[in-house]
Enzyme design. Sequence first.
Site, PDB file in Angstrom:
ATOM      1  N   HIS A  47       0.992  -1.146   0.137  1.00 45.42           N
ATOM      2  CA  HIS A  47       0.349  -0.355  -0.299  1.00 45.42           C
ATOM      3  C   HIS A  47       1.076   1.516  -0.304  1.00 45.42           C
ATOM      4  CE1 HIS A  47      -2.621   2.480   2.149  1.00 45.42           C
ATOM      5  NE2 HIS A  47      -3.363   2.620   1.310  1.00 45.42           N
ATOM      6  N   ASP A  89      -6.090   1.572  -2.017  1.00 41.97           N
ATOM      7  CA  ASP A  89      -6.701   1.401  -0.719  1.00 41.97           C
ATOM      8  C   ASP A  89      -7.586   0.005  -0.995  1.00 41.97           C
ATOM      9  OD1 ASP A  89      -5.812   3.607  -0.101  1.00 41.97           O
ATOM     10  OD2 ASP A  89      -7.724   4.604   0.472  1.00 41.97           O
TER      11      ASP A  89
END
Length: 122
Positions: A47, A89
């Site tokens: 991420h 996300d």
Amino acid sequence: NLLQFNRMIKLETKKNAVPFYAFYGCYCGWGGQGQPKDATDRCCFEHDCCYGKLTKCNTKSDLYSYSSKYGFLLCGKGTWCEEQICECDRIAATCLRRSLDTYKLKYMFYLDSYCKGPSEKC
């Protein structure tokens, strides 16, 4: 934005990002260094890498559109940045769900001082 990411994590894992992921391992939460500790920490590392590619975007504050259908997170239409942030996300939240079976409480409030050594390249 971070609140939307928190909601995605909650939808996928049934856990609140704080406290379960905000300080987990070496990469969940702000920054990171060293080697990811496990599959959950690897999700956070990936991420961070995903956000790192979006240098012209406000990754922590831009609002984006998303929904959940039949248990799947779907990113909606928006600006290029909004769509890319949402995808980062969405992928991370899904990764965290897949890693639930290896989540370790010992990494929940992991000290940064234990995250030494070279960091992997994205």
